[in-house]
Design a protein around this motif. Structure first.
Motif, PDB file in Angstrom:
ATOM      1  N   THR A  71       0.784  -1.242   0.000  1.00  0.00           N
ATOM      2  CA  THR A  71       0.000   0.000   0.000  1.00  0.00           C
ATOM      3  C   THR A  71       0.811   1.285   0.000  1.00  0.00           C
ATOM      4  O   THR A  71       0.255   2.349  -0.247  1.00  0.00           O
ATOM      5  CB  THR A  71      -0.948   0.057   1.221  1.00  0.00           C
ATOM      6  N   TRP A  72       2.105   1.215   0.276  1.00  0.00           N
ATOM      7  CA  TRP A  72       2.858   2.475   0.382  1.00  0.00           C
ATOM      8  C   TRP A  72       3.090   3.137  -0.971  1.00  0.00           C
ATOM      9  O   TRP A  72       3.565   4.268  -1.031  1.00  0.00           O
ATOM     10  CB  TRP A  72       4.165   2.256   1.131  1.00  0.00           C
ATOM     11  N   GLY A  73       2.751   2.467  -2.060  1.00  0.00           N
ATOM     12  CA  GLY A  73       2.787   3.111  -3.370  1.00  0.00           C
ATOM     13  C   GLY A  73       1.598   4.004  -3.640  1.00  0.00           C
ATOM     14  O   GLY A  73       1.547   4.679  -4.681  1.00  0.00           O
ATOM     15  N   GLU A 101     -11.224  -3.228   6.869  1.00  0.00           N
ATOM     16  CA  GLU A 101     -10.178  -3.001   7.875  1.00  0.00           C
ATOM     17  C   GLU A 101      -8.840  -2.576   7.277  1.00  0.00           C
ATOM     18  O   GLU A 101      -7.874  -2.367   8.017  1.00  0.00           O
ATOM     19  CB  GLU A 101      -9.970  -4.268   8.712  1.00  0.00           C
ATOM     20  N   THR A 102      -8.765  -2.451   5.952  1.00  0.00           N
ATOM     21  CA  THR A 102      -7.474  -2.184   5.313  1.00  0.00           C
ATOM     22  C   THR A 102      -6.848  -0.870   5.777  1.00  0.00           C
ATOM     23  O   THR A 102      -5.616  -0.771   5.885  1.00  0.00           O
ATOM     24  CB  THR A 102      -7.626  -2.187   3.784  1.00  0.00           C
ATOM     25  N   PHE A 103      -7.642   0.139   6.068  1.00  0.00           N
ATOM     26  CA  PHE A 103      -7.086   1.445   6.403  1.00  0.00           C
ATOM     27  C   PHE A 103      -7.010   1.703   7.905  1.00  0.00           C
ATOM     28  O   PHE A 103      -6.716   2.823   8.331  1.00  0.00           O
ATOM     29  CB  PHE A 103      -7.874   2.541   5.701  1.00  0.00           C
ATOM     30  N   LEU A 117      -0.325   4.232   5.102  1.00  0.00           N
ATOM     31  CA  LEU A 117      -0.024   5.523   5.714  1.00  0.00           C
ATOM     32  C   LEU A 117      -1.104   6.569   5.467  1.00  0.00           C
ATOM     33  O   LEU A 117      -1.106   7.619   6.111  1.00  0.00           O
ATOM     34  CB  LEU A 117       1.318   6.038   5.179  1.00  0.00           C
ATOM     35  N   LEU A 118      -1.988   6.300   4.528  1.00  0.00           N
ATOM     36  CA  LEU A 118      -3.047   7.244   4.184  1.00  0.00           C
ATOM     37  C   LEU A 118      -4.375   6.776   4.779  1.00  0.00           C
ATOM     38  O   LEU A 118      -4.725   5.604   4.694  1.00  0.00           O
ATOM     39  CB  LEU A 118      -3.173   7.385   2.670  1.00  0.00           C
ATOM     40  N   SER A 119      -5.102   7.706   5.368  1.00  0.00           N
ATOM     41  CA  SER A 119      -6.383   7.367   5.990  1.00  0.00           C
ATOM     42  C   SER A 119      -7.475   7.200   4.937  1.00  0.00           C
ATOM     43  O   SER A 119      -7.348   7.650   3.795  1.00  0.00           O
ATOM     44  CB  SER A 119      -6.797   8.479   6.962  1.00  0.00           C
ATOM     45  N   GLN A 120      -8.532   6.563   5.360  1.00  0.00           N
ATOM     46  CA  GLN A 120      -9.696   6.409   4.479  1.00  0.00           C
ATOM     47  C   GLN A 120     -10.228   7.769   4.055  1.00  0.00           C
ATOM     48  O   GLN A 120     -10.611   7.966   2.891  1.00  0.00           O
ATOM     49  CB  GLN A 120     -10.775   5.614   5.218  1.00  0.00           C
TER      50      GLN A 120
END
Length: 276
Positions: A71-73, A101-103, A117-120
């Motif tokens: 996810t960091w991309g 639950e991913t975020f 690192l990014l919120s929903q």
């Protein structure tokens, strides 16, 4: 369906792409274009450009689970899209499909944050969001499996840090995969298989109402597995009579060697394209 490997731990010899300990593939299924995971950095973008693949017109962005190597991309992808729009180039707004639950933030005491690192809320400004723990068909033949039932006792479910608001080790309940109904059986595309690759295959068969398995592509999370887990996996794979398996990313060498005794293990690397 065509699958293009944009990120993996390895690259193909004499093909000058970048590799990293992560995973990302671009899937073309009919007119639908799906980016599955984004790896750890921005190399999926540069690798796609070298391969002549356009990421500016995606229909879906599917995230297998929250961890950083998948996810960091997202941050460089948002910057890439913003830069395209800034110079007047058309750019689609893909739908992010992932588990509910991913975020949720995931922290490990010594490492720190290693989830997305990014919120929903932040992502909702840039993408459409479809968060679900249920199967979701992206095309007539390709399905996001949602939350995977964990039924096999031999598939150890390791804990990785703790999710925000929980005192329990995180079992990565959001871990999911894609399944494609080909003429020759199911093709399953996984990120890390934290849910257990055998659990994933069994659920894909149930959701797709198809017993035949043609191929599995992705990480199997067999890294120094216990003897029971590895033998249980081998015993299960034998029953499938599948044609081949493209095991990569988080599958160690000894596990690949063991798997090669029961299924045809194929090489995987950045720059590879597969067609089903």
């Amino acid at each position: 369906m065509k699958v293009h490997v944009l990120v993996d731990n390895n690259s193909i010899i004499d093909r000058y792409f970048l590799a990293e300990p992560g995973f990302s593939v671009l899937i073309e299924e009919g007119e639908c274009r799906i980016l599955f995971d984004t790896g750890y950095s921005n190399i999926f973008i540069s690798n796609s450009q070298k391969m002549g693949l356009d990421l500016s017109h995606l229909d879906f962005l599917v995230l297998s689970h929250s961890h950083m190597d998948h996810t960091w991309g997202l941050d460089p992808l948002i910057r890439h899209f913003s830069e395209l729009r800034a110079v007047g180039m058309p750019c689609a707004k893909p739908v992010i499909v992932t588990h509910t639950e991913t975020f949720t933030s995931v922290v490990e005491e010594t490492f720190g944050e290693f989830g997305c690192l990014l919120s929903q809320e932040k992502l909702a400004r840039h993408f459409q969001l479809k968060l679900t723990d249920k199967p979701m068909w992206l095309t007539d033949h390709l399905v996001f499996l949602g939350e995977i039932p964990r039924k096999n006792e031999f598939e150890s479910v390791l804990g990785f840090g703790k999710k925000e608001g929980s005192d329990e080790e995180d079992r990565v309940i959001e871990d999911s995969a894609l399944a494609y109904k080909s003429d020759n059986g199911l093709v399953i595309i996984t990120g890390c298989s934290h849910a257990g690759i055998c659990n994933i295959i069994e659920y894909a068969r149930e959701v797709c109402k198809e017993e035949r398995i043609h191929d599995v592509l992705g990480g199997l999370h067999l890294q120094k597995p216990s003897r029971d887990q590895l033998q249980g996996t081998l015993n299960y794979i034998i029953t499938l009579n599948m044609k081949q398996m493209h095991a990569c990313h988080c599958t160690d060498l000894q596990s690949k060697i063991a798997l090669s005794q029961v299924v045809d293990i194929k090489e995987v690397g950045v720059g590879m394209s597969l067609q089903y």
